[in-house]
Design a protein around this motif. Structure first.
Motif, short mmCIF file in Angstrom:
data_model
loop_
_atom_site.label_atom_id
_atom_site.label_comp_id
_atom_site.label_asym_id
_atom_site.label_seq_id
_atom_site.Cartn_x
_atom_site.Cartn_y
_atom_site.Cartn_z
N ASP A 85 0.86 -1.17 0.00
CA ASP A 85 0.00 0.00 0.00
C ASP A 85 0.90 1.22 0.00
N GLY A 86 0.81 2.01 -1.05
CA GLY A 86 1.72 3.13 -1.24
C GLY A 86 2.75 2.81 -2.32
N THR A 87 2.30 2.15 -3.39
CA THR A 87 3.22 1.73 -4.45
C THR A 87 3.97 2.91 -5.05
N THR A 88 3.28 4.02 -5.32
CA THR A 88 3.94 5.17 -5.92
C THR A 88 5.02 5.72 -4.99
N ASN A 89 4.73 5.80 -3.69
CA ASN A 89 5.75 6.21 -2.73
C ASN A 89 6.97 5.30 -2.81
N PHE A 90 6.72 3.99 -2.79
CA PHE A 90 7.80 3.01 -2.83
C PHE A 90 8.66 3.19 -4.07
N LEU A 91 8.03 3.32 -5.22
CA LEU A 91 8.77 3.41 -6.47
C LEU A 91 9.57 4.71 -6.60
N HIS A 92 9.16 5.73 -5.87
CA HIS A 92 9.88 7.01 -5.89
C HIS A 92 10.82 7.17 -4.70
N GLY A 93 10.99 6.13 -3.92
CA GLY A 93 11.92 6.20 -2.81
C GLY A 93 11.40 6.98 -1.62
N ILE A 94 10.09 7.17 -1.53
CA ILE A 94 9.48 7.85 -0.38
C ILE A 94 9.15 6.79 0.67
N PRO A 95 9.75 6.87 1.86
CA PRO A 95 9.61 5.78 2.83
C PRO A 95 8.29 5.82 3.59
N HIS A 96 7.20 5.70 2.86
CA HIS A 96 5.88 5.69 3.48
C HIS A 96 5.00 4.72 2.70
N TYR A 97 5.03 3.46 3.12
CA TYR A 97 4.28 2.39 2.48
C TYR A 97 4.18 1.25 3.47
N ALA A 98 3.32 0.29 3.19
CA ALA A 98 3.10 -0.77 4.17
C ALA A 98 2.51 -2.00 3.51
N VAL A 99 2.60 -3.11 4.22
CA VAL A 99 1.86 -4.33 3.91
C VAL A 99 0.61 -4.33 4.77
N SER A 100 -0.53 -4.59 4.16
CA SER A 100 -1.81 -4.54 4.88
C SER A 100 -2.57 -5.83 4.68
N ILE A 101 -2.99 -6.45 5.79
CA ILE A 101 -3.67 -7.74 5.76
C ILE A 101 -4.82 -7.71 6.76
N ALA A 102 -6.00 -8.15 6.31
CA ALA A 102 -7.15 -8.21 7.21
C ALA A 102 -7.96 -9.47 6.95
N LEU A 103 -8.56 -9.98 8.01
CA LEU A 103 -9.47 -11.11 7.91
C LEU A 103 -10.90 -10.59 8.13
N ILE A 104 -11.76 -10.84 7.14
CA ILE A 104 -13.16 -10.43 7.23
C ILE A 104 -14.00 -11.67 7.53
N ALA A 105 -14.65 -11.67 8.69
CA ALA A 105 -15.57 -12.76 9.03
C ALA A 105 -16.90 -12.50 8.34
N HIS A 106 -17.44 -13.53 7.73
CA HIS A 106 -18.68 -13.37 6.99
C HIS A 106 -19.90 -13.49 7.90
N ALA A 107 -20.98 -12.88 7.47
CA ALA A 107 -22.21 -12.86 8.26
C ALA A 107 -22.59 -14.27 8.71
N GLY A 108 -22.91 -14.39 9.98
CA GLY A 108 -23.29 -15.68 10.54
C GLY A 108 -22.15 -16.45 11.16
N THR A 109 -20.94 -15.90 11.11
CA THR A 109 -19.77 -16.58 11.66
C THR A 109 -19.62 -16.28 13.14
N GLN A 110 -19.33 -17.31 13.91
CA GLN A 110 -19.08 -17.14 15.33
C GLN A 110 -17.62 -16.72 15.53
N VAL A 111 -17.41 -15.57 16.17
CA VAL A 111 -16.06 -15.04 16.34
C VAL A 111 -15.57 -15.13 17.78
N ALA A 112 -16.45 -15.45 18.69
CA ALA A 112 -16.11 -15.72 20.08
C ALA A 112 -17.22 -16.58 20.64
N ALA A 113 -16.99 -17.16 21.80
CA ALA A 113 -17.99 -18.04 22.38
C ALA A 113 -19.32 -17.30 22.53
N GLY A 114 -20.32 -17.75 21.80
CA GLY A 114 -21.64 -17.16 21.89
C GLY A 114 -21.84 -15.87 21.12
#
Length: 295
Positions: free
Chosen positions: A100-129
């Motif tokens: 995230d921040g490809t243009t920054n990365f390619l221009h040597g601007i040190p402001h970019y990151a790897v971003s990862i998220a898990l999306i639980a789908h409707a009806g999924t139990q994410v904790a007890a109960g």
């Protein structure tokens, strides 16, 4: 915004702790690839996907490393990634932005990151109960390798920066707020909605910053560096992880049209509760119909 119900289920809850460990490990694996290219960017092969939309082998190899790690540890989940696509599957789906921040990365601007998220789908139990009624981000990791800053969060538990709990700011009004935003750069169809909001923010806040990495804009808002953030025309993987991190830091991250349960459409308004509400008021006079869903 809580989207949970207390219902009995015969299916075991998601193991959010194991998922977080997988996300953090994968984020570091992707970042290692990026940093291996960081000192010889001129040698990168760069392709143009569309106007102002670039991709290099650094993006692709980082994504491959992330996906390999997540598939090995969590084969039961779907994967949607920026460069290779994928599909929603199972009880939850990973959303991956390897750079995230490809243009920054390619221009040597040190402001970019790897971003990862898990999306639980409707009806999924994410904790007890506890079952989510709508699709909901439940695990997030954003790693900024230039600063060695790891932002992460678990649904209902909290948000952290390098192991320390973080909270959004307590700024009460826009005139005291420093905001982050992103300008139209690839899709200009919403410029007539966006530009009046930028003009208003410039004149009525302490300052507006545009740093070019949406995931970090959300993470920095969660850490109180920004008081609020809004942007239009993003992709789901740009905002998935940052949405959860900000929510778990006590803030708000929503679809600015109020249609989707999280800003999957890429139209995000966010901040601490007071500033987010003020930003909604700033946006409201200029928003038209929600963008049509693709595909």
């Amino acid at each position: 915004m809580q989207n949970t119900s207390q219902t009995p289920s015969t299916e075991a809850p998601l193991d959010l702790g194991a998922a977080l460990d997988a996300a953090v490990t994968a984020a570091h694996a992707g970042a290692a690839i990026l940093q291996s290219y960081s000192h010889h960017r001129a040698d990168l092969v760069i392709d143009r996907k569309a106007r102002n939309d670039l991709v290099s082998q650094a993006d692709r190899e980082a994504e491959e490393a992330v996906i390999q790690e997540l598939r090995a540890r969590t084969p039961q989940f779907g994967i949607v990634a920026e460069e290779t696509g994928g599909k929603v599957a199972g009880r939850a789906t990973w959303y991956i932005d390897p750079l995230d921040g490809t243009t920054n990365f390619l221009h040597g601007i040190p402001h970019y990151a790897v971003s990862i998220a898990l999306i639980a789908h409707a009806g999924t139990q994410v904790a007890a109960g506890t079952t989510v009624d709508v699709d909901t981000p439940v695990v997030a990791a954003i790693y900024d390798p230039s600063r060695e800053e790891l932002f992460n969060a678990v649904y209902g538990i909290g948000a952290w920066l390098n192991g320390h709990r973080i909270h959004c700011s307590r700024t009460q009004t826009l005139d005291d707020a420093v905001l982050a935003t992103g300008f139209p750069f690839r899709d200009f169809s919403f410029a007539s909605q966006y530009m009046p909001t930028l003009h208003y923010a410039i004149e009525n806040t302490r300052g507006v910053r545009r740093l070019g990495a949406a995931a970090l804009d959300l993470a920095w808002t969660a850490a109180g560096r920004f008081d609020g953030y809004w942007e239009m025309g993003l992709a789901p993987w740009d905002v998935a992880a940052g949405t959860l991190i900000l929510r778990e830091a006590g803030g708000v991250a929503e679809d600015m049209y109020g249609v989707d349960p999280w800003p999957i459409g890429g139209y995000v308004v966010s901040g601490n509760p007071k500033i987010a509400e003020a930003l909604k008021g700033m946006l409201a006079p200029h928003l038209t119909a929600p963008p049509a869903k693709k595909g």
